[in-house]
Write a protein that holds these residues in place. Structure first.
Motif, mmCIF file in Angstrom:
data_model
loop_
_atom_site.group_PDB
_atom_site.id
_atom_site.type_symbol
_atom_site.label_atom_id
_atom_site.label_comp_id
_atom_site.label_asym_id
_atom_site.label_seq_id
_atom_site.Cartn_x
_atom_site.Cartn_y
_atom_site.Cartn_z
ATOM 1 N N CYS A 73 0.857 -1.181 0.000
ATOM 2 C CA CYS A 73 0.000 0.000 0.000
ATOM 3 C C CYS A 73 0.895 1.234 0.000
ATOM 4 C CB CYS A 73 -0.904 -0.012 1.232
ATOM 5 S SG CYS A 73 -2.032 1.374 1.241
ATOM 6 N N ARG A 112 3.319 -2.785 -7.801
ATOM 7 C CA ARG A 112 3.050 -1.489 -7.147
ATOM 8 C C ARG A 112 4.378 -1.144 -6.504
ATOM 9 N NH1 ARG A 112 -2.600 -0.304 -4.590
ATOM 10 N NH2 ARG A 112 -1.376 0.829 -3.072
ATOM 11 N N LYS A 119 0.245 8.758 -0.102
ATOM 12 C CA LYS A 119 -1.059 8.190 0.254
ATOM 13 C C LYS A 119 -2.116 9.270 0.452
ATOM 14 C CE LYS A 119 -1.594 4.665 0.380
ATOM 15 N NZ LYS A 119 -1.789 3.895 -0.884
ATOM 16 N N HIS A 297 -9.613 -2.695 -1.437
ATOM 17 C CA HIS A 297 -9.828 -1.367 -0.843
ATOM 18 C C HIS A 297 -11.235 -1.061 -0.388
ATOM 19 C CE1 HIS A 297 -5.706 -0.724 -2.105
ATOM 20 N NE2 HIS A 297 -5.692 0.122 -1.093
ATOM 21 N N ARG A 310 -8.215 -6.808 6.790
ATOM 22 C CA ARG A 310 -9.152 -7.258 5.755
ATOM 23 C C ARG A 310 -9.334 -8.752 5.947
ATOM 24 N NH1 ARG A 310 -5.547 -3.670 1.770
ATOM 25 N NH2 ARG A 310 -6.913 -1.864 1.594
ATOM 26 N N GLU A 339 -2.962 -5.784 -2.760
ATOM 27 C CA GLU A 339 -1.913 -5.320 -1.857
ATOM 28 C C GLU A 339 -1.345 -6.566 -1.208
ATOM 29 O OE1 GLU A 339 -3.011 -0.690 -1.092
ATOM 30 O OE2 GLU A 339 -3.654 -2.098 0.441
ATOM 31 N N ASP A 369 -2.050 0.238 4.506
ATOM 32 C CA ASP A 369 -3.114 -0.776 4.534
ATOM 33 C C ASP A 369 -2.554 -2.190 4.730
ATOM 34 O OD1 ASP A 369 -5.040 1.133 4.032
ATOM 35 O OD2 ASP A 369 -5.147 0.724 1.877
HETATM 36 CO CO CO Z 1 -3.973 0.789 0.033
#
Ligand code: CO
Ligand code: PEP
Length: 390
Positions: A73, A112, A119, A297, A310, A339, A369
């Motif tokens: 993230c 990523r 962010k 997300h 999550r 992520e 995250d």
């Molecule tokens: Co994120």
């Protein structure tokens, strides 16, 4: 924007548009210095590689390939960035191979990586250990340490971000990279001209995307990314209505070119209901987009002890719903955006290492995250493998 208007586009176009989530840099001299330094720095990507990624995404848009995009993230600085990048490269390769074997099309990977340093944050402050401090905005802006003075935006951090990105690119030796093009002082300074065509490309990455909080069709981020030659992504969240998405497509893909635009849907538990009107609106407007699923997300929860997490079941559920629904609508569900960490972290709940919320404390190292560990990412890949093929 057409090819002709793209050549007259100005990288500073965002400055007189509403542009959300930009830091309040306190020192304008430091900011000017950082921008100048970045503007004369070597590009991190070449126009040829950017074109190659766009061509590869065109294959995805036309249903002949699939793409797996993933990473942190918020990326770290220093040796952790380089080591972390190699570990993520490895797991992305494993996921791609697994999906490719199952659905029998080539699968490309995009990290990523090498630039995921800024962010967007919903709140200006956060509470850490009982103290209220300004929020952490990514290492290109401020420090994660929960000390008010270290949370003040520092433009010199953009130089460290660039140097880290450069080191990560060297380490990866040719892997394709992406990040959210959030911090426009950084991105603007890294626009370069393709000497062959005279048009502009973003040399900070191959594949920049616009986040959910900055996708205003009349805002600065959209105006900025509309003018570059790179393939671009745009997140689409549960509040997006078909007209918003059609307006974004009109701005970002006016020439209706396969590979130019990827819609990264992060719709949450209502994905099955929300997708059909969006997919139909884009089809009616004639944009050959890549439909990609970010099942992370819109599935973030806070535990009773205040930990951001999550649940793997939610992530797998949205991935399954996305792939089935897009298939049923006669379109190609072309990609997965995760992520994930290269290491065996315990940030999301599910799988053998994190059977419940009490296991989250064992190895929770994300700067922002919660990320999937390898086992969890493979379980998502298996779900996709079972549903992505025609
Ligand atoms: Co994120
Ligand atoms: C992210 O990808 O880290 C992110 C902030 O996503 P979104 O813009 O979809 O909320």
């Amino acid at each position: 924007m057409t090819a002709a208007t793209r050549t007259s586009w100005d990288p500073a176009v965002w400055r007189d548009k509403p542009t959300a989530h930009q830091p309040d840099w306190p020192d304008s001299c430091e900011l000017a210095r950082a921008r100048l330094q970045l503007a004369s720095a070597p590009p991190l990507t070449t126009p040829e590689d950017v074109r190659a990624v766009r061509d590869a995404l065109a294959e995805v848009a036309t249903g002949r390939a699939y793409v797996v995009q993933g990473g942190d993230c918020a990326e770290p600085f220093g040796v952790a960035a380089r080591r972390g990048a190699l570990a993520k490269d490895r797991i992305l390769g494993v996921l791609a191979e697994r999906i490719s074997r199952a659905i029998d099309v080539p699968v490309l990977t995009i990290g990523r990586l090498a630039g995921q340093f800024a962010k967007p944050r919903s709140e200006p402050t956060e509470v850490v250990d009982g103290q209220v401090v300004p929020t952490f905005r990514g290492l290109a802006v401020n420090s994660p340490h929960p000390v008010a003075a270290l949370r003040i935006p520092d433009a010199r951090r953009m130089i460290t971000a660039y140097r880290t990105a450069r080191a990560v690119m060297r380490e990866l030796r040719g892997m394709w990279v992406s990040h959210e093009a959030l911090l426009l002082d950084y991105e603007e300074a890294l626009v370069r001209t393709d000497p062959r065509t005279g048009s502009s490309y973003l040399a900070s990455t191959h594949f920049p995307w616009i986040g959910e909080r900055t996708r205003d069709p009349d805002g600065g981020h959209v105006a900025f990314l509309a003018g570059i030659d790179n393939p671009v992504g745009c997140k689409v969240g549960p509040n997006a209505v078909p007209d918003d998405v059609a307006a974004l497509c009109a701005k970002l893909d006016p020439e209706r070119e396969p590979g130019r635009l990827t819609l990264i849907c992060r719709l949450g538990p209502r994905a099955r209901t929300l997708l059909p009107p969006l997919v139909r609106a884009v089809r009616e407007a004639g944009h050959p987009v890549v439909w990609m699923c970010d099942p992370m997300h819109a599935n973030t929860r806070i535990t009773s002890t205040g930990v951001k997490t999550r649940y793997l079941d939610d992530v797998v559920g949205e991935a399954a719903a996305f792939h089935e629904t897009v298939n049923e609508l006669g379109e190609w569900p072309g990609g997965l955006h995760l992520e994930l960490a290269g290491e065996d972290v315990t940030e999301c709940v599910g799988g053998s290492r994190v059977p419940d919320e009490t296991a989250l404390a064992r190895r929770y190292t994300s700067l922002c995250d919660p990320r999937l560990n390898n086992e969890q990412a493979l379980l998502v890949a298996d779900e996709v493998s079972a549903r992505a093929g025609r």
